[in-house]
Every structure is written in C-alpha cells, then in structure tokens.
Design an enzyme around this catalytic site. Structure first.
Site, PDB file in Angstrom:
ATOM      1  N   SER A  12     -55.859   0.628 -26.841  1.00  0.00           N
ATOM      2  CA  SER A  12     -57.255   0.182 -26.865  1.00  0.00           C
ATOM      3  C   SER A  12     -57.421  -1.095 -27.703  1.00  0.00           C
ATOM      4  O   SER A  12     -58.247  -1.954 -27.375  1.00  0.00           O
ATOM      5  CB  SER A  12     -58.170   1.294 -27.374  1.00  0.00           C
ATOM      6  OG  SER A  12     -57.888   1.602 -28.711  1.00  0.00           O
ATOM      7  N   ASN A  13     -56.617  -1.247 -28.746  1.00  0.00           N
ATOM      8  CA  ASN A  13     -56.699  -2.488 -29.534  1.00  0.00           C
ATOM      9  C   ASN A  13     -56.096  -3.665 -28.776  1.00  0.00           C
ATOM     10  O   ASN A  13     -56.597  -4.789 -28.874  1.00  0.00           O
ATOM     11  CB  ASN A  13     -56.027  -2.308 -30.895  1.00  0.00           C
ATOM     12  CG  ASN A  13     -56.914  -1.544 -31.852  1.00  0.00           C
ATOM     13  OD1 ASN A  13     -57.883  -2.092 -32.375  1.00  0.00           O
ATOM     14  ND2 ASN A  13     -56.623  -0.258 -32.046  1.00  0.00           N
ATOM     15  N   ARG A  84     -42.743   1.959 -35.407  1.00  0.00           N
ATOM     16  CA  ARG A  84     -41.421   1.682 -35.970  1.00  0.00           C
ATOM     17  C   ARG A  84     -41.593   0.784 -37.188  1.00  0.00           C
ATOM     18  O   ARG A  84     -42.460  -0.086 -37.204  1.00  0.00           O
ATOM     19  CB  ARG A  84     -40.554   0.915 -34.957  1.00  0.00           C
ATOM     20  CG  ARG A  84     -40.023   1.723 -33.820  1.00  0.00           C
ATOM     21  CD  ARG A  84     -38.821   2.550 -34.179  1.00  0.00           C
ATOM     22  NE  ARG A  84     -37.631   1.757 -34.551  1.00  0.00           N
ATOM     23  CZ  ARG A  84     -36.478   2.299 -34.918  1.00  0.00           C
ATOM     24  NH1 ARG A  84     -36.348   3.590 -35.000  1.00  0.00           N
ATOM     25  NH2 ARG A  84     -35.448   1.537 -35.231  1.00  0.00           N
ATOM     26  N   ASN A 100     -51.658  -6.087 -39.044  1.00  0.00           N
ATOM     27  CA  ASN A 100     -51.742  -4.685 -38.606  1.00  0.00           C
ATOM     28  C   ASN A 100     -53.178  -4.208 -38.764  1.00  0.00           C
ATOM     29  O   ASN A 100     -53.904  -4.688 -39.638  1.00  0.00           O
ATOM     30  CB  ASN A 100     -50.819  -3.807 -39.470  1.00  0.00           C
ATOM     31  CG  ASN A 100     -50.814  -2.358 -39.012  1.00  0.00           C
ATOM     32  OD1 ASN A 100     -50.855  -2.068 -37.811  1.00  0.00           O
ATOM     33  ND2 ASN A 100     -50.781  -1.430 -39.950  1.00  0.00           N
ATOM     34  N   HIS A 102     -55.284  -0.708 -39.511  1.00  0.00           N
ATOM     35  CA  HIS A 102     -55.021   0.646 -40.017  1.00  0.00           C
ATOM     36  C   HIS A 102     -56.353   1.396 -40.154  1.00  0.00           C
ATOM     37  O   HIS A 102     -57.323   0.847 -40.682  1.00  0.00           O
ATOM     38  CB  HIS A 102     -54.314   0.560 -41.376  1.00  0.00           C
ATOM     39  CG  HIS A 102     -53.962   1.901 -41.924  1.00  0.00           C
ATOM     40  ND1 HIS A 102     -52.841   2.596 -41.496  1.00  0.00           N
ATOM     41  CD2 HIS A 102     -54.586   2.697 -42.830  1.00  0.00           C
ATOM     42  CE1 HIS A 102     -52.799   3.759 -42.123  1.00  0.00           C
ATOM     43  NE2 HIS A 102     -53.842   3.846 -42.935  1.00  0.00           N
ATOM     44  N   ASP A 134     -46.199  -6.603 -44.935  1.00  0.00           N
ATOM     45  CA  ASP A 134     -45.065  -6.984 -45.780  1.00  0.00           C
ATOM     46  C   ASP A 134     -44.007  -5.880 -45.669  1.00  0.00           C
ATOM     47  O   ASP A 134     -44.064  -5.061 -44.750  1.00  0.00           O
ATOM     48  CB  ASP A 134     -45.521  -7.261 -47.231  1.00  0.00           C
ATOM     49  CG  ASP A 134     -46.083  -6.030 -47.917  1.00  0.00           C
ATOM     50  OD1 ASP A 134     -45.963  -4.913 -47.353  1.00  0.00           O
ATOM     51  OD2 ASP A 134     -46.633  -6.165 -49.022  1.00  0.00           O
ATOM     52  N   GLY A 136     -43.596  -3.224 -47.386  1.00  0.00           N
ATOM     53  CA  GLY A 136     -44.030  -1.868 -47.752  1.00  0.00           C
ATOM     54  C   GLY A 136     -44.777  -1.178 -46.625  1.00  0.00           C
ATOM     55  O   GLY A 136     -44.947  -1.724 -45.528  1.00  0.00           O
TER      56      GLY A 136
HETATM   57  C1  GRF Z   1     -55.226   2.575 -33.992  1.00  0.00           C
HETATM   58  O1  GRF Z   1     -56.105   3.577 -34.396  1.00  0.00           O
HETATM   59  C2  GRF Z   1     -54.721   1.796 -35.171  1.00  0.00           C
HETATM   60  O2  GRF Z   1     -55.568   1.854 -36.264  1.00  0.00           O
HETATM   61  C3  GRF Z   1     -53.431   2.489 -35.520  1.00  0.00           C
HETATM   62  O3  GRF Z   1     -52.897   2.893 -34.290  1.00  0.00           O
HETATM   63  C4  GRF Z   1     -53.968   3.151 -33.367  1.00  0.00           C
HETATM   64  C5  GRF Z   1     -53.597   2.469 -32.082  1.00  0.00           C
HETATM   65  O4  GRF Z   1     -54.507   2.822 -31.071  1.00  0.00           O
HETATM   66  N1  GRF Z   1     -52.558   1.586 -36.239  1.00  0.00           N
HETATM   67  P1  GRF Z   1     -54.504   2.045 -29.699  1.00  0.00           P
HETATM   68  O5  GRF Z   1     -53.142   2.270 -29.043  1.00  0.00           O
HETATM   69  O6  GRF Z   1     -54.762   0.589 -29.977  1.00  0.00           O
HETATM   70  O7  GRF Z   1     -55.602   2.669 -28.890  1.00  0.00           O
END
Ligand code: GRF
Length: 195
Positions: A12-13, A84, A100, A102, A134, A136
């Site tokens: 979805s992102n 990964r 990223n 999160h 980074d 971490g």
């Molecule tokens: C999202 O909730 C993001 O915050 C996390 O992984 C999920 C990925 O969802 N890192 P999608 O595959 O983009 O729907």
C-alpha cells in the site's frame, strides 16, 4: 532522484509513492507472490524478488541487492514493508539516501509488530515515523512524524487503517521533499529548507 522501493507485503505504501509520481526505477521484494508485485506490474514498474532462502548470507544478499540497484541505476531507496536487514556495505553505499516508514512514534516500539506493541503497552497515542536508515534497528535520524490517537476499545484491526492513512500521506511527502533537495542531514538532525 530515481528510487528503488523495497517491499515484502501488500504494497500500500508503494502504491502511495507511485500515485504521488515518485520515480520508481525498480521494486525489490524479499517475498514471492506479494501484493506489492502486482502493484508494481499495474504501474509498469520492473521488479525483482530476492528471498532469504535463495541468499541466506546477509553480506551475499547485500551484494545481490546492490547489483540489482546498480542495474536499474537508482540513487535512493525507500523501504516499505521490507523485512530483511540491510548489510553495512549497502547502508554505507546509500548513506542518508535510504528512507523507511515505521508504524510507531520512534524511538518507541521499534522492530516488528509495532502497532500491537503500542496497544499492549497501553499508550494513548502512537503514530508514524519516516526516518533515515542507518546500521541500527529503526534508529536513524527522523525525517517526519505524526501522532495517531489510540481509542480505549481499539484493536490492531481498528487502529491499522488510521496508521496506514497517515503513512500514505507523510511517506510520499518526505520522499518528494528529498527529490526536491529540501532536506539536509547533520548528525541526527534533519532540516527542511524553507520550513
Ligand atoms: C507498513 O505498515 C510500514 O509501516 C511497515 O510495513 C508496512 C508495509 O505495508 N514498515 P505495505 O506493504 O506498504 O502495505
């Protein structure tokens, strides 16, 4: 900038980034058969699958990944559901050019199941963080954050759509700000030019 989007789930992102006209040169997934690859297809974006089963060694995985990134000539990476760890050489090669998203207000609730972690802890507010990657775990400089209130009877199922709605808005904004050269990074501090 030409972006690689690294995925592993529903995508979805990825869809949100593509809908905001981010120039995505390649999609790389660590899992086969995921929704993100269908989305890549529907936007005509090439994709590759690199599974941990095929490349169990992290450094070797990194090597193959860097090869794919070079093949598509990308200069920035957006992680979106990619589970990964990136090896140090890849992080170094693309230093400050890996983002990223999160689903928590970092540094609270890093790692997996961040939404459930927030519910289990009993916080009244969680949210979304976009950060630089980074070496971490979810620890790099923070680019953007937005809170999401937790209602008393929320479950992961009821809360997730509100988290996702924020992700789909602030992740493309952050990526576009990078594209426009509006972001500068000094140590942990990330500044937006002009505001
Ligand atoms: C999202 O909730 C993001 O915050 C996390 O992984 C999920 C990925 O969802 N890192 P999608 O595959 O983009 O729907």
């Amino acid at each position: 900038m030409k972006w690689a989007v690294l995925v592993g789930g529903t995508g979805s992102n990825l869809r949100a980034l593509l809908e905001h006209r981010v120039d995505v040169g390649v999609v790389i997934s660590h899992r086969t058969g995921v929704g993100a690859l269908e989305i890549a297809d529907s936007f005509g974006v090439p994709w590759r699958v690199l599974t941990a089963r095929e490349y169990p060694d992290r450094d070797h995985y990194g090597e193959v990944l860097r090869h794919a990134l070079a093949e598509f000539d990308v200069n920035a990476i957006a992680l979106a559901g990619f589970l990964r760890w990136l090896d140090d050489e890849t992080v170094n090669r693309y230093r400050n050019c890996i983002l990223n998203v999160h689903p928590s207000l970092l540094p609270a609730f890093p790692g997996l199941n961040a939404v459930q972690q927030a519910l289990d802890y009993g916080v009244r507010c969680t949210g979304v963080t976009v950060h630089i990657v980074d070496e971490g775990q979810d620890s790099g400089p923070i680019v953007a954050q937005e809170p999401v209130a937790i209602e008393p009877d929320d479950t992961e199922e009821s809360l997730l759509p509100r988290i996702h709605a924020v992700e789909h808005r602030i992740y493309p904004q952050a990526v576009r700000a990078f594209d426009q050269g509006l972001i500068s990074i000094s140590g942990r501090l990330v500044k937006y030019a002009g505001g």
